[in-house]
Enzyme design. Structure first.
Site, PDB file in Angstrom:
ATOM      1  N   TRP A 130       0.847  -1.186   0.000  1.00  0.00           N
ATOM      2  CA  TRP A 130       0.000   0.000   0.000  1.00  0.00           C
ATOM      3  C   TRP A 130       0.884   1.237   0.000  1.00  0.00           C
ATOM      4  CZ3 TRP A 130      -1.989   2.449   5.007  1.00  0.00           C
ATOM      5  CH2 TRP A 130      -2.893   3.498   4.734  1.00  0.00           C
ATOM      6  N   ASP A 212      -1.659  -6.050   8.695  1.00  0.00           N
ATOM      7  CA  ASP A 212      -2.573  -4.991   8.290  1.00  0.00           C
ATOM      8  C   ASP A 212      -3.819  -5.674   7.738  1.00  0.00           C
ATOM      9  OD1 ASP A 212      -3.843  -2.690   7.543  1.00  0.00           O
ATOM     10  OD2 ASP A 212      -2.205  -1.899   6.337  1.00  0.00           O
ATOM     11  N   LYS A 248     -13.577  -0.524   4.646  1.00  0.00           N
ATOM     12  CA  LYS A 248     -14.027  -1.273   3.475  1.00  0.00           C
ATOM     13  C   LYS A 248     -15.197  -2.195   3.800  1.00  0.00           C
ATOM     14  CE  LYS A 248     -10.585   0.323   0.916  1.00  0.00           C
ATOM     15  NZ  LYS A 248      -9.751   1.045   1.874  1.00  0.00           N
TER      16      LYS A 248
END
Length: 400
Positions: A130, A212, A248
């Site tokens: 990311w 993560d 999300k």
């Protein structure tokens, strides 16, 4: 000219949000936004989960709620519910858990804490990862290194390179960042067998895993499957930390609801770590925001709401899976050069298409299909109305 700020240089614009702005300003009728990491429905619109609408009504009608500060460590039902979600209801772990400003805040809090208290200041990130990871850990003062992750030849995982680097280049105590599921940006995840191999190296080299977890349930539609890696490592008794985001999987992008969980060995350690995490939070944000946490907490702790949320998750996950199938099918129908099985082999919101920076640039400049230069696309930006157009554009740039 300012005496104090005359030497400050303008920072470069964030590449992703610059793309989003370009798309928004574009008047081309067939424009497509495949850049932003946010779910869109089949009409290309933001989707508020039905369960979120329902809980929102409950919260607004609850006379006992107010806008007072949350505790520094956050809403207890939210952090405990989040822990049960990622580790399993009967995990039996000793945890220090703190509510954070979504996943970004969790990564930042972990970085600051580890910089201050962890014996090693080295953190290994997957290459690629990311885009914000490097900035977060550099900003906190950790020594950022990389380990191989994506194999361009196969559009899959460079497992051998990953294992070799973690086995030969790391030192005991070094931190290794791992994406729990739906790796961003590639969409390539290790298999369960490969996760077991990674865990073996982590144990042998005495590394500290920092997971993560931004897509649990959103990736496959199965909350347990998407938590496999975290639970496997925890089951081995490995000390670690998990950054948890609900942006999300609840569609709460703007509410910044997340947690940081640190797995420790004793109650004394739990109290000490919890106190230091809270002290950092106090110095940086004072108290976390309540609204998103209340929505998530009510949903996770109510069986009927939880079941409805799972159905909403499957709606999102299944639509993205269908778009993967549709894009691959149309590319193969067009006889687009190369193989396209990686589109359906990958998982989650993002896909590494294999397009070169030059081809990706053509997609934006010539065809108004907005994607990042590394070839990453957000599958959520595809729908039944635009997937054929996108496939035709990819076919054109690949054929040159």
């Amino acid at each position: 000219m300012s005496v104090f700020f005359n030497k400050v240089e303008e920072a470069p614009a964030d590449a992703l949000f610059a793309l989003v702005a370009r798309h928004k300003a574009d008047t081309f009728e067939k424009k497509v936004d495949l850049s932003v990491g946010a779910y869109r429905d089949n009409d290309g619109k933001p989707w508020i989960l039905p369960v979120v609408k329902r809980v929102d009504g409950m919260i607004n009608a609850d006379p006992t709620l107010n806008h007072e500060y949350l505790p520094i460590a956050g809403l207890a039902d939210f952090t405990s519910g989040g822990a049960s979600l990622i580790f399993g209801k009967n995990h039996g772990l000793t945890l220090s858990s703190v509510q954070t400003i979504s996943g970004t805040g969790a990564n930042h809090l972990a970085a600051v804490f580890l910089k201050k208290f962890h014996p090693s200041k080295n953190i290994y990130l997957p290459d690629p990862t990311w885009a914000n990871h490097k900035g977060i850990f550099n900003h906190a003062g950790l020594n950022v290194k990389n380990y191989p992750y994506y194999d361009k030849k196969t559009s899959g995982l460079d497992y051998d390179g990953l294992i070799k680097t973690l086995s030969t280049e790391t030192s005991p105590g070094d931190i290794v960042l791992l994406h729990a599921c739906a790796h961003n940006p590639t969409g390539v995840d290790p298999t369960p067998e490969q996760w077991r191999g990674i865990a073996k190296v982590v144990q042998e080299k005495q590394l500290f895993p920092l997971f993560d977890s931004a897509y649990q349930g959103f990736a496959s539609g199965d909350l347990d499957a998407d938590a496999y890696a975290v639970r496997y490592f925890a089951g081995l008794g490995i000390e670690m930390a998990v950054c948890q985001s609900f942006s999300k999987n609840f569609g709460l992008y703007g509410q910044r609801a997340g947690n940081l969980h640190v797995v420790v060995k004793s109650e004394n350690e739990r109290k000490a770590v919890q106190s230091q995490l809270a002290a950092i939070e106090r110095a940086e944000i004072s108290n976390p925001p309540a609204y998103g946490a209340r929505i998530v907490a009510r949903t996770l702790n109510n069986p009927d709401l939880f079941d409805e949320w799972v159905r909403d998750l499957r709606t999102m996950a299944n639509r993205i899976i269908e778009m993967r199938k549709a894009l691959r099918s149309k590319l193969e129908e067009l006889n687009t050069p190369g193989t396209w099985n990686h589109i359906t082999d990958q998982i989650g919101m993002f896909s590494f298409t294999g397009l070169s920076p030059q081809q990706s640039e053509r997609m934006v400049e010539e065809f108004h299909v907005y994607m990042t230069k590394n070839g990453r696309i957000s599958m959520a930006g595809l729908n039944n109305k635009n997937v054929e157009y996108v496939a035709q554009c990819i076919n054109t740039v690949v054929k040159g």
